[in-house]
Design an enzyme around this catalytic site. Structure first.
Site, PDB file in Angstrom:
ATOM      1  N   GLU A 227       0.861  -1.229  -0.063  1.00 23.20           N
ATOM      2  CA  GLU A 227       0.092   0.114   0.125  1.00 23.20           C
ATOM      3  C   GLU A 227       0.774   1.534   0.060  1.00 23.20           C
ATOM      4  O   GLU A 227       1.348   1.513   0.973  1.00 23.20           O
ATOM      5  CB  GLU A 227      -0.858   0.091   1.337  1.00 23.20           C
ATOM      6  CG  GLU A 227      -2.133   0.953   1.058  1.00 23.20           C
ATOM      7  CD  GLU A 227      -1.834   2.270   1.626  1.00 23.20           C
ATOM      8  OE1 GLU A 227      -1.651   3.062   0.639  1.00 23.20           O
ATOM      9  OE2 GLU A 227      -1.755   2.601   2.662  1.00 23.20           O
ATOM     10  N   CYS A 261      -1.754   9.053   2.827  1.00 25.13           N
ATOM     11  CA  CYS A 261      -1.806   8.370   1.404  1.00 25.13           C
ATOM     12  C   CYS A 261      -2.967   8.561   0.914  1.00 25.13           C
ATOM     13  O   CYS A 261      -3.128   9.029  -0.370  1.00 25.13           O
ATOM     14  CB  CYS A 261      -1.442   6.919   1.403  1.00 25.13           C
ATOM     15  SG  CYS A 261      -2.537   5.891   2.432  1.00 25.13           S
TER      16      CYS A 261
END
Length: 452
Positions: A227, A261
Site C-alpha cells: 500500500e 496516502c
C-alpha cells in the site's frame, strides 16, 4: 540507538537500542515456534483475545494517543480517534474471521471438494509513521485471527508507539511472540524478508520502499502486499452540494495535517463553480486552528519531521514558479507548515504531478466529463478518488472509467474494516481489510475427496 523526536519541540521522546543480527534471528525463531501452536487454536479462542485487545485499546486510548502525538505530531483528538478505529478493526475481525475463512464447498465430480483457508506462518509488516497504530492494526487483527504470527518493523520515529502496540496484545492476553516489534533500521529489512521462517511481507509506505521490499520478496518467491503513495483527486461537478462538499474536501485534505496516502491532494473543480467554491474553501481552511498538537482544539499540528516540511516547501515553490497562484498560506517554520491553497494549477505542475504529503493543495479546473476523467487518470498513482455530484446516474456512469482502487461518491476516501482497501499503478497491489484482506496471507488449499 533509534530515537523518537517530538517534531513540535524537538525533544527526545524515546530511544531504543537496535536489535543485533543474532537478536533479530532469535526473535523470528521464537515467532515461528509460537506459530506452531497458535495455528492450532480455534477461532473462538482467537476471537476472545482479539476482543480483549479492543477493550485494552479503548481503556487506555489516552495513553496510546499521547505517545503518538509526542512522536509524530498528530493532533491529540485525531490520535484518540485513531486508537478507537483500531479497536473497531479488532472487533470486526473477532466477529467475522470465522465466516470469512470458512471452507468453501465447490461442486465437482468428486464425492466432496472444497477450499480451506489456512495460516501460512510468520508475516512481516513494514509500517510508516503517519498512522502509527491504524496501519499496524489493520494488518495485525486479520493476520492473528487467521492463525498467523505478526512481526513489525515500524518507522524509526515512532518506536514507543510500536512498543505500545506489542503491549496491547500482551495486556490482552495473547501468548508471547504472537506479535513482536523488532526495533530495526531499514537496512535490516532485506535480511528479515530472506529469513526462511518469514513467509510473507506487507508494506505501507513510499514507492521506493515498496519497490525494494517487493524486489526482495520476489527474489525469495514470497507473497507481498503493498500500500504505497497516492495523489487522490477530489472532483467537484457543477451540481454538487457546495456546503456539504466543502466540509468533506477540507477534511479530506487537512486531517492528520495532510499526511495521509489517501488524502485528497488534487482539487479538480468544474469551471462553473470554481470561483464560488474557492472563496468558501479558502475561508474554511483559514479557520482551521493550528498549534500545539496536545491541545484538544488544534486541528493542524506540525509535520512529523522538518525535512518533510522542507520537501513540501520545495514542491510548492516549483508550482508557484510555474504559474500557480498562492491563495492562502505558503509559509513554513521548521516542521510547521501553514495550510496552503494554490489556484490556477495545471496538470503539468508539481502539485498536480507529485504526491504532496502535507497541508498543501492545488486547484485545477475542468469543463467536460471526459476532461474530469482524463485529468484523474493521467496520474501515475491509483489509490482512490472522490466524486461530488447530485447526479447518481452520472456517478454510476463514470465510476468504471476511473483507474483507481476506490471511488467514493460524495465522501472522502477512507478505510473501513468492512471494505477492501488498496490501489493500482504505483500505489501498490493487493488488498487490506474486509474478507479480501484476511485472505491475502492464507494458503487457499484445494481439497478433493474421490470415492472408488
Amino acid at each position: 540507538m533509534i530515537q523518537s523526536i517530538n517534531p513540535y519541540n524537538q525533544k527526545v521522546v524515546f530511544e531504543t537500542k537496535e536489535l543485533t543480527i543474532e537478536e533479530t534471528k532469535s526473535a523470528i525463531d521464537q515467532a515461528h515456534d509460537r506459530f506452531l501452536s497458535w495455528r492450532k487454536t480455534s477461532y473462538a479462542e482467537r476471537s476472545k483475545l482479539m476482543k480483549a485487545a479492543a477493550v485494552e485499546l479503548r481503556k487506555n486510548k489516552q495513553e496510546y494517543a499521547e505517545t503518538m502525538t509526542l512522536e509524530m505530531g498528530k493532533p491529540i483528538t485525531q490520535a484518540i480517534a485513531e486508537i478507537e478505529k483500531c479497536a473497531w478493526v479488532c472487533d470486526f475481525y473477532a466477529d467475522n474471521a470465522a465466516d470469512q475463512l470458512a471452507p468453501k464447498t465447490i461442486e465437482t465430480d468428486a464425492e466432496e471438494s472444497y477450499v480451506s483457508y489456512e495460516p501460512i506462518g510468520v508475516v512481516l509488516a513494514v509500517m510508516p509513521w503517519n498512522y502509527p497504530f491504524w496501519q499496524v492494526f489493520r494488518f495485525a487483527a486479520p493476520a492473528l485471527m487467521a492463525g498467523n504470527i505478526g512481526i513489525l518493523k515500524h518507522a524509526s520515529n515512532v518506536m514507543r508507539s510500536a512498543d505500545n502496540i506489542q503491549k496491547v496484545f500482551e495486556r490482552a492476553g495473547f501468548p508471547k511472540n504472537c506479535f513482536t516489534h523488532l526495533p530495526l533500521s531499514s537496512s535490516k529489512i532485506e535480511d528479515v524478508i530472506k529469513n526462511p521462517k518469514v513467509k510473507a511481507v506487507t508494506l505501507t509506505g513510499s514507492t521506493p520502499a515498496g519497490k525494494a521490499v517487493a524486489s526482495t520478496a520476489g527474489s525469495e518467491i514470497k507473497k507481498s502486499v503493498l500500500e504505497l503513495g497516492g495523489s487522490n483527486a477530489l472532483v467537484l461537478f457543477e451540481d454538487c452540494n457546495l456546503e456539504e462538499t466543502l466540509k468533506k474536501t477540507v477534511t479530506a485534505r487537512f486531517q492528520n495535517t495532510g499526511q495521509s496516502c489517501i488524502a485528497g491532494k488534487r482539487l479538480i473543480v468544474h469551471e462553473d463553480i470554481v470561483a464560488e467554491f474557492t472563496e468558501k474553501f479558502v475561508a474554511a481552511v483559514k479557520d482551521l486552528k493550528s498549534g500545539d498538537p496536545m491541545n484538544e482544539d488544534t486541528y493542524i499540528g506540525v509535520m512529523a519531521r522538518e525535512d518533510l516540511a522542507e520537501e513540501l516547501e520545495e514542491q510548492l515553490n516549483k508550482t508557484l514558479k510555474a504559474g500557480g497562484k498562492l491563495l492562502l498560506g505558503g509559509k513554513r517554520n521548521k516542521a510547521y507548515f501553514e495550510p496552503t491553497i494554490v489556484g490556477d494549477v495545471t496538470s503539468d505542475m508539481t502539485l498536480f504531478e507529485e504526491e504532496t504529503f502535507g497541508p498543501v493543495i492545488g486547484i485545477t479546473t475542468f469543463k467536460t466529463e471526459k476532461e474530469a476523467v482524463d485529468l484523474v487518470n493521467q496520474s501515475i498513482f491509483g489509490l482512490g478518488i472522490s466524486l461530488f455530484t447530485e447526479d447518481k446516474a452520472r456517478a454510476k456512469r463514470l465510476v468504471p472509467q476511473y483507474d483507481d482502487g476506490a471511488v467514493f461518491v460524495n465522501d472522502l476516501v477512507k478505510s473501513d474494516p468492512r471494505l477492501p482497501f488498496g490501489g493500482t499503478k504505483i500505489s501498490g497491489y493487493g488488498r487490506e481489510l474486509s474478507s479480501d484482506g484476511i485472505q491475502e496471507f492464507v494458503n487457499k488449499k484445494t481439497v478433493y475427496f474421490n470415492k472408488f
